[in-house]
Motif scaffolding. Sequence first.
Motif, PDB file in Angstrom:
ATOM      1  N   LEU A   1     -24.852 -28.566  62.615  1.00 50.01           N
ATOM      2  CA  LEU A   1     -24.223 -27.300  62.231  1.00 50.01           C
ATOM      3  C   LEU A   1     -25.233 -26.380  61.540  1.00 50.01           C
ATOM      4  O   LEU A   1     -25.259 -25.164  61.796  1.00 50.01           O
ATOM      5  N   ALA A   2     -26.074 -26.955  60.682  1.00 50.99           N
ATOM      6  CA  ALA A   2     -27.080 -26.147  59.996  1.00 50.99           C
ATOM      7  C   ALA A   2     -28.096 -25.583  60.982  1.00 50.99           C
ATOM      8  O   ALA A   2     -28.487 -24.410  60.886  1.00 50.99           O
ATOM      9  N   ALA A   3     -28.542 -26.413  61.946  1.00 52.73           N
ATOM     10  CA  ALA A   3     -29.502 -25.945  62.940  1.00 52.73           C
ATOM     11  C   ALA A   3     -28.903 -24.827  63.790  1.00 52.73           C
ATOM     12  O   ALA A   3     -29.581 -23.838  64.113  1.00 52.73           O
ATOM     13  N   HIS A   4     -27.640 -24.971  64.152  1.00 50.84           N
ATOM     14  CA  HIS A   4     -26.972 -23.933  64.940  1.00 50.84           C
ATOM     15  C   HIS A   4     -26.944 -22.617  64.168  1.00 50.84           C
ATOM     16  O   HIS A   4     -27.208 -21.546  64.739  1.00 50.84           O
TER      17      HIS A   4
ATOM     18  N   SER B   1     -35.269 -18.620  66.271  1.00 50.78           N
ATOM     19  CA  SER B   1     -35.906 -19.319  67.387  1.00 50.78           C
ATOM     20  C   SER B   1     -37.328 -19.731  67.035  1.00 50.78           C
ATOM     21  O   SER B   1     -37.782 -20.822  67.385  1.00 50.78           O
ATOM     22  N   GLU B   2     -38.032 -18.854  66.313  1.00 50.45           N
ATOM     23  CA  GLU B   2     -39.393 -19.181  65.898  1.00 50.45           C
ATOM     24  C   GLU B   2     -39.395 -20.377  64.955  1.00 50.45           C
ATOM     25  O   GLU B   2     -40.252 -21.264  65.063  1.00 50.45           O
ATOM     26  N   ALA B   3     -38.435 -20.419  64.033  1.00 51.37           N
ATOM     27  CA  ALA B   3     -38.335 -21.552  63.111  1.00 51.37           C
ATOM     28  C   ALA B   3     -38.035 -22.846  63.860  1.00 51.37           C
ATOM     29  O   ALA B   3     -38.565 -23.913  63.519  1.00 51.37           O
ATOM     30  N   LEU B   4     -37.190 -22.750  64.908  1.00 50.25           N
ATOM     31  CA  LEU B   4     -36.868 -23.930  65.696  1.00 50.25           C
ATOM     32  C   LEU B   4     -38.110 -24.487  66.388  1.00 50.25           C
ATOM     33  O   LEU B   4     -38.361 -25.700  66.361  1.00 50.25           O
TER      34      LEU B   4
ATOM     35  N   THR C   1     -43.792 -29.517  64.516  1.00 50.08           N
ATOM     36  CA  THR C   1     -44.125 -30.343  63.350  1.00 50.08           C
ATOM     37  C   THR C   1     -43.554 -31.741  63.483  1.00 50.08           C
ATOM     38  O   THR C   1     -44.232 -32.745  63.190  1.00 50.08           O
ATOM     39  N   LEU C   2     -42.303 -31.837  63.926  1.00 49.46           N
ATOM     40  CA  LEU C   2     -41.686 -33.154  64.125  1.00 49.46           C
ATOM     41  C   LEU C   2     -42.465 -33.981  65.145  1.00 49.46           C
ATOM     42  O   LEU C   2     -42.684 -35.183  64.948  1.00 49.46           O
TER      43      LEU C   2
END
Length: 262
Positions: free
Chosen positions: A80-83, A92-95, A101-102
């Motif tokens: 929910l937070a990611a959405h 989108s850039e943060a995603l 990084t992951l």
Amino acid sequence: MRAAVEGNAWLVLFVAYGILAALVLPRLFEGALDVTPLRGQLRERYGSETARILAAAPLRFTAQNLTTAIYMAGTLGMALAAHAVVRMPRGSEALVRTGATLALVHGITGFASVALRDTPVDTALGFFRNGAYAQLDHRWEGFVRMNGIWPEASSFAAFGVGWFVFNFECWLRRVEPHLTGPAALVLGLALLASTSTTAYVGLALSGGVARPRRDHPGPHRPRPTGLAFAGRDRRRHRRQRAAGARPAPCRRDAQTARAHDS
């Protein structure tokens, strides 16, 4: 929040069922069937490795049921937070940067779990391996399998394949290529070295999809997405600022302006 719940409706139903099952079903069917114990499987207690693997105990409610419910609730909360974050400006850039990084961390910890086995670093990585369900060790006559911070190699590979595909596809579409390219390379090499069937099947399927698009760039070329447009617009703006020109409006801003004019 409502949009996030609606966008993850199937996950909400799955988590609700999982939490209910974890808390209610062990009490409802307590003692009615035998299950494999997930903790306390000491080899000395059973006498032999075969007896330990095949051991079973009556079903009962344990702390692991609470752990499962908490993990599932945490998974839903992260979804929910990611959405919500992705729908924000520059979400989108943060995603993409988070995914890169992951992937890097996952690949590096995988190599560390092999190269630094039986060292203090391995002890630190073992702190995160809180799943005691793996019945087999990850070494055989000096050969060590890669598992990173995961309890077993297959879990390490299953998590890594998804992020490899994400970063590789972003790199193909020139979305933050300076991040997604190295991330896909490091994680891809880790998956190749993991000796996990899950990793090899996932890489083969990913390569099978990417190969036709490389050989036939016309009809199979990846269709640009919003992420690709965002990356393309940022690169164009950098070039225009470097040349001293006024940046042109982004594609999405131009479309919005035309919609208002009409």
